[in-house]
Design a protein around this motif. Sequence first.
Motif, mmCIF file in Angstrom:
data_model
loop_
_atom_site.group_PDB
_atom_site.id
_atom_site.type_symbol
_atom_site.label_atom_id
_atom_site.label_comp_id
_atom_site.label_asym_id
_atom_site.label_seq_id
_atom_site.Cartn_x
_atom_site.Cartn_y
_atom_site.Cartn_z
ATOM 1 N N GLN A 264 -10.450 3.759 0.968
ATOM 2 C CA GLN A 264 -9.087 3.428 0.550
ATOM 3 C C GLN A 264 -8.327 2.665 1.637
ATOM 4 O O GLN A 264 -7.207 2.200 1.405
ATOM 5 N N GLN A 265 -8.921 2.549 2.817
ATOM 6 C CA GLN A 265 -8.256 1.897 3.944
ATOM 7 C C GLN A 265 -8.647 0.416 4.009
ATOM 8 O O GLN A 265 -9.674 0.004 3.464
ATOM 9 N N PRO A 266 -7.832 -0.405 4.675
ATOM 10 C CA PRO A 266 -8.152 -1.843 4.790
ATOM 11 C C PRO A 266 -9.374 -2.069 5.679
ATOM 12 O O PRO A 266 -9.351 -1.726 6.868
ATOM 13 N N THR B 257 -4.055 -11.470 7.051
ATOM 14 C CA THR B 257 -4.930 -11.035 5.970
ATOM 15 C C THR B 257 -4.143 -10.724 4.695
ATOM 16 O O THR B 257 -2.962 -10.377 4.737
ATOM 17 N N GLN B 258 -4.853 -10.814 3.582
ATOM 18 C CA GLN B 258 -4.256 -10.441 2.301
ATOM 19 C C GLN B 258 -3.988 -8.934 2.247
ATOM 20 O O GLN B 258 -3.032 -8.497 1.595
ATOM 21 N N ASP B 259 -4.809 -8.154 2.906
ATOM 22 C CA ASP B 259 -4.599 -6.705 2.903
ATOM 23 C C ASP B 259 -3.286 -6.326 3.575
ATOM 24 O O ASP B 259 -2.618 -5.367 3.161
ATOM 25 N N HIS B 260 -2.907 -7.059 4.612
ATOM 26 C CA HIS B 260 -1.607 -6.792 5.248
ATOM 27 C C HIS B 260 -0.477 -7.065 4.264
ATOM 28 O O HIS B 260 0.456 -6.252 4.125
ATOM 29 N N LYS B 261 -0.567 -8.173 3.573
ATOM 30 C CA LYS B 261 0.458 -8.501 2.580
ATOM 31 C C LYS B 261 0.478 -7.468 1.452
ATOM 32 O O LYS B 261 1.543 -7.052 0.991
ATOM 33 N N LYS C 71 6.523 1.126 -3.831
ATOM 34 C CA LYS C 71 6.289 2.575 -3.880
ATOM 35 C C LYS C 71 5.027 2.929 -4.683
ATOM 36 O O LYS C 71 5.042 3.760 -5.583
ATOM 37 N N ARG C 72 3.920 2.273 -4.341
ATOM 38 C CA ARG C 72 2.630 2.535 -4.981
ATOM 39 C C ARG C 72 1.542 2.555 -3.917
ATOM 40 O O ARG C 72 1.760 2.172 -2.760
ATOM 41 N N ASP C 73 0.372 3.039 -4.301
ATOM 42 C CA ASP C 73 -0.764 3.016 -3.380
ATOM 43 C C ASP C 73 -1.308 1.604 -3.248
ATOM 44 O O ASP C 73 -1.436 0.906 -4.248
ATOM 45 N N PRO C 74 -1.619 1.169 -2.045
ATOM 46 C CA PRO C 74 -2.164 -0.185 -1.881
ATOM 47 C C PRO C 74 -3.591 -0.279 -2.401
ATOM 48 O O PRO C 74 -4.325 0.715 -2.430
ATOM 49 N N ASP C 75 -3.966 -1.456 -2.826
ATOM 50 C CA ASP C 75 -5.318 -1.733 -3.295
ATOM 51 C C ASP C 75 -5.933 -2.768 -2.346
ATOM 52 O O ASP C 75 -5.803 -3.972 -2.545
ATOM 53 N N PHE C 76 -6.581 -2.280 -1.296
ATOM 54 C CA PHE C 76 -7.105 -3.164 -0.270
ATOM 55 C C PHE C 76 -8.449 -3.774 -0.696
ATOM 56 O O PHE C 76 -9.328 -3.078 -1.182
ATOM 57 N N SER C 77 -8.577 -5.072 -0.515
ATOM 58 C CA SER C 77 -9.770 -5.793 -0.963
ATOM 59 C C SER C 77 -10.709 -6.180 0.161
ATOM 60 O O SER C 77 -11.845 -6.570 -0.072
ATOM 61 N N GLY C 78 -10.229 -6.108 1.388
ATOM 62 C CA GLY C 78 -11.022 -6.554 2.523
ATOM 63 C C GLY C 78 -10.790 -8.002 2.883
ATOM 64 O O GLY C 78 -11.421 -8.534 3.795
ATOM 65 N N ASN C 79 -9.853 -8.666 2.191
ATOM 66 C CA ASN C 79 -9.550 -10.071 2.469
ATOM 67 C C ASN C 79 -8.286 -10.197 3.318
ATOM 68 O O ASN C 79 -7.542 -9.267 3.485
ATOM 69 N N LEU D 96 -27.126 -2.944 6.347
ATOM 70 C CA LEU D 96 -25.812 -2.363 6.628
ATOM 71 C C LEU D 96 -24.792 -3.426 7.028
ATOM 72 O O LEU D 96 -23.583 -3.186 6.928
ATOM 73 N N ARG D 97 -25.253 -4.573 7.461
ATOM 74 C CA ARG D 97 -24.329 -5.651 7.843
ATOM 75 C C ARG D 97 -23.722 -6.355 6.624
ATOM 76 O O ARG D 97 -22.761 -7.108 6.757
ATOM 77 N N GLU D 98 -24.263 -6.114 5.441
ATOM 78 C CA GLU D 98 -23.791 -6.813 4.251
ATOM 79 C C GLU D 98 -22.354 -6.410 3.909
ATOM 80 O O GLU D 98 -21.961 -5.252 4.064
ATOM 81 N N ASP D 99 -21.577 -7.384 3.416
ATOM 82 C CA ASP D 99 -20.162 -7.158 3.151
ATOM 83 C C ASP D 99 -19.903 -6.123 2.066
ATOM 84 O O ASP D 99 -18.850 -5.491 2.038
ATOM 85 N N ARG D 100 -20.870 -5.921 1.173
ATOM 86 C CA ARG D 100 -20.664 -4.956 0.088
ATOM 87 C C ARG D 100 -20.597 -3.526 0.611
ATOM 88 O O ARG D 100 -20.128 -2.624 -0.080
ATOM 89 N N ILE D 101 -21.070 -3.307 1.826
ATOM 90 C CA ILE D 101 -21.043 -1.976 2.439
ATOM 91 C C ILE D 101 -19.824 -1.870 3.348
ATOM 92 O O ILE D 101 -19.633 -2.683 4.244
#
Length: 258
Positions: A199-201, A237-241, A250-258, A42-47
């Motif tokens: 869908q959240q950062p 973070t890139q997600d903030h940007k 005016k679009r939905d954000p695409d958060f990557s986790g970076n 569960l600690r893995e970043d893919r989760i």
Amino acid sequence: MQFETLDLTISDGVATVQLDNEPVNTISQQVRHELADVLEVLREDRIRVVVFLGAGDVFSVGADIGLFEEAQEWTTQEFRSNSRILGRVFDGLEQLEKPVIAAINGTCVGGGLELALACDVRIASPDATLGFPEHNIGLIPGLGGCSRFVQLVGPGKAKDLIFTGELFDGEQAFELGVIERIAEDPAHAAQEYAHDLLQQPPQALGLAKRVIDTAWNQDTQTASLLESLAQSTLLETQDHKEGIEAFREKRDPDFSGN
């Protein structure tokens, strides 16, 4: 990784851990060790989100009475050592910088409820059965049943329910603040909730969890410092940007986790 008492599935960033141990999803020594192993996965970043549930119509009845009979042969040191296995799992779930959801259907008592209390959000069916019956064998709920439960319901109600071992249903659990959501199908509701959180950062969710868990019993000055430090990290973070750009465009954000 294969388990005998747990079913682990990972799909699109959501890890679902199902207790599947006879009888009635008891938390045996093997379950304790397999939960410790699954925690490493569960600690893995893919989760990004974790869901716990029980197989069939039961979340978990906690430890089998046979385990306590076996424990009578342990020294005090051996008992503490064995307890630390599960204690570290519960602490580890709290420390994961990702949301952990418990989907509670049917019976969730003793160590099963302590597992649910270590999760961030609990979703239960209205007719679920929760509580701490440990007094029936001369014990207390000793792996979060006292320490985490009191944080949710307050000292008076915690003492009352632990003294008497009174069981309560999902509706009562919601009123007490033990669970956060009620659903006729907790497993389905938990999966929907988990996919909404995808869908959240991720870093914002993770740091919000750590700040809330750490700050709730701190003085205001310390809590504010924790918030400020976390926010200063997230600002880079890139997600903030991405969030700002998505708002402007005016679009939905695409958060990557970076």
